[in-house]
Design an enzyme around this catalytic site. Structure first.
Site, PDB file in Angstrom:
ATOM      1  N   ARG A  74      -4.223   2.659 -15.618  1.00  0.00           N
ATOM      2  CA  ARG A  74      -4.815   3.965 -15.411  1.00  0.00           C
ATOM      3  C   ARG A  74      -4.483   4.542 -15.101  1.00  0.00           C
ATOM      4  O   ARG A  74      -3.524   5.386 -14.598  1.00  0.00           O
ATOM      5  CB  ARG A  74      -4.246   2.975 -13.893  1.00  0.00           C
ATOM      6  CG  ARG A  74      -5.290   1.818 -13.341  1.00  0.00           C
ATOM      7  CD  ARG A  74      -5.320   1.461 -11.456  1.00  0.00           C
ATOM      8  NE  ARG A  74      -5.585   1.255 -10.627  1.00  0.00           N
ATOM      9  CZ  ARG A  74      -5.501   0.003  -9.489  1.00  0.00           C
ATOM     10  NH1 ARG A  74      -5.095   1.123  -8.608  1.00  0.00           N
ATOM     11  NH2 ARG A  74      -6.417  -1.202  -8.999  1.00  0.00           N
TER      12      ARG A  74
ATOM     13  N   ASP B  99       2.844  -0.049  -5.195  1.00  0.00           N
ATOM     14  CA  ASP B  99       0.988   0.116  -5.280  1.00  0.00           C
ATOM     15  C   ASP B  99       1.083   1.264  -6.389  1.00  0.00           C
ATOM     16  O   ASP B  99       0.899   0.856  -7.216  1.00  0.00           O
ATOM     17  CB  ASP B  99       0.882   0.569  -3.962  1.00  0.00           C
ATOM     18  CG  ASP B  99      -0.666   0.499  -4.286  1.00  0.00           C
ATOM     19  OD1 ASP B  99      -0.991  -0.033  -4.652  1.00  0.00           O
ATOM     20  OD2 ASP B  99      -1.514   1.382  -3.142  1.00  0.00           O
TER      21      ASP B  99
ATOM     22  N   ASP C 151       0.954  -1.364  -0.242  1.00  0.00           N
ATOM     23  CA  ASP C 151      -0.575  -0.611  -0.225  1.00  0.00           C
ATOM     24  C   ASP C 151       0.979   0.945  -0.011  1.00  0.00           C
ATOM     25  O   ASP C 151       0.130   2.645   0.447  1.00  0.00           O
ATOM     26  CB  ASP C 151      -0.882   0.305   1.057  1.00  0.00           C
ATOM     27  CG  ASP C 151      -2.230   1.151   1.126  1.00  0.00           C
ATOM     28  OD1 ASP C 151      -2.207   1.381  -0.842  1.00  0.00           O
ATOM     29  OD2 ASP C 151      -2.491   2.074   2.027  1.00  0.00           O
TER      30      ASP C 151
ATOM     31  N   ASP D  72      -3.495   7.750  -5.746  1.00  0.00           N
ATOM     32  CA  ASP D  72      -4.213   8.050  -5.722  1.00  0.00           C
ATOM     33  C   ASP D  72      -5.281   8.768  -5.225  1.00  0.00           C
ATOM     34  O   ASP D  72      -4.717   9.657  -4.160  1.00  0.00           O
ATOM     35  CB  ASP D  72      -4.391   7.078  -4.360  1.00  0.00           C
ATOM     36  CG  ASP D  72      -3.787   5.205  -4.833  1.00  0.00           C
ATOM     37  OD1 ASP D  72      -3.527   5.483  -5.851  1.00  0.00           O
ATOM     38  OD2 ASP D  72      -4.327   4.474  -4.556  1.00  0.00           O
TER      39      ASP D  72
END
Length: 326
Positions: free
Chosen positions: A197, A142, A117, A146
């Site tokens: 992404r 990760d 993470d 984000d």
């Protein structure tokens, strides 16, 4: 890169100069200049000490080199982390923008974040008025950026993403229906050979313009769960994988029907066999108009000249630290 001809004229000229949803980010405009004098993880003169101060601070670096973070570096409200004039690479961990507002991060490198993470820049929960500009980001365990849990009014500009799998996530998961508030602008960025992404979006409104996405490994964009993506004058150059947009259906926590997101493409350039992607069920949903939220943005037609400029002028730049003026 025309949108920012003036931001390097003086130290604080960055403040409030972002385009798009993050345009109100002023960072540490109203505070003193804090000098990072050591690449130590903590202590006097460290980046962590400057970021933890409760009042507005404009942070500059007197040193270049690698700053290894043993734990996430929490950034408090009203901070500018200004890497102009030096070359600072952040490794080991990343920045955490939690319940904060008015943060600018400029001209840093992020590489080699390790651990479960661990993201380069994690923006959650409830953070707003954020601008990430001219950063080079790659090779974290990760994500690179984000944006989740009701964080909104964010702009990512002139950044370079490479050597990575999951690049930008917007919207945490189907349970977080509060993420319907998310609004993000991504422009003049270069996604070079990254896997997926660019970004992946749930719930939020995302404006993409003048970005260059090349040789993705899985897909270009992912439109999931009520997301609205406005893609204007971007360049999508395929490698082995050709599909630009992947549509994923999910069910929000407060509804019974599974839905995907919507993408409106205007003036985009598709190269080397890039295919926009097929929408499940055939008909697109509604996508916002950017003029509903801000009056103007600096956009040029997708072209070979734009591709060359984005290759040359994205990510960390060897530019001098501007002078402080009163």
């Amino acid at each position: 890169m025309a949108p920012y001809a003036q931001v390097d004229e003086s130290l604080r000229a960055l403040a409030g100069k972002a385009e798009g949803f993050g345009r109100r980010a002023v960072g540490g405009l109203y505070g003193p200049v804090y000098h990072v004098t050591t690449l130590a993880d903590d202590g006097v003169g460290s980046l962590r000490e400057g970021c933890s101060r409760p009042d507005p601070v404009w942070i500059v670096f007197d040193v270049s080199g690698t700053l290894h973070l043993s734990s996430p570096l929490r950034v408090s409200s009203h901070k500018t982390i200004d890497g102009r004039g030096q070359r600072v690479k952040i490794t080991g961990n990343g920045l955490q923008l939690s319940k904060c507002e008015n943060v600018i991060v400029c001209n840093l490198e992020f590489e080699g974040g390790r651990g479960r993470d661990v993201d380069a820049v994690k923006i959650k929960p409830g953070s707003r008025h954020i601008w990430i500009d001219r950063c080079s980001l790659r090779d974290y365990d990760d994500g690179l950026i984000d944006i989740t849990r009701e964080s909104t009014d964010i702009t990512i500009s002139r950044c370079r993403f490479s050597m990575h799998n999951k690049v930008i996530l917007i919207g945490a998961d189907s349970k977080n229906i509060e993420d319907r508030c998310i609004k993000v602008t991504i422009h003049h960025c270069f996604f070079d050979g990254t896997r997926q992404r660019h970004p992946r979006v749930r719930f939020g409104k995302v404006h993409l313009y003048n970005n260059y996405t090349r040789n993705w490994g899985l897909y270009g964009l992912c439109a999931s769960l009520e997301s609205q993506i406005l893609s204007q004058c971007n360049i999508y150059e395929a490698g082995e994988k050709k599909v630009v947009v992947k549509y994923v259906t999910e069910k929000a926590a407060d509804t019974e029907e599974e839905t995907c997101g919507s993408v409106r493409s205007e003036g985009d350039m598709f190269l080397s066999g890039a295919q926009p992607g097929l929408l499940p069920g055939g008909s697109a949903g509604c996508v916002f108009c950017a003029t509903e939220f801000y009056p103007e943005w600096s956009m040029e037609p997708a072209s070979e000249e734009l591709m060359k400029a984005l290759e040359a002028y994205t990510g960390w730049q060897a530019i001098p630290m501007p002078e402080e003026t009163t």
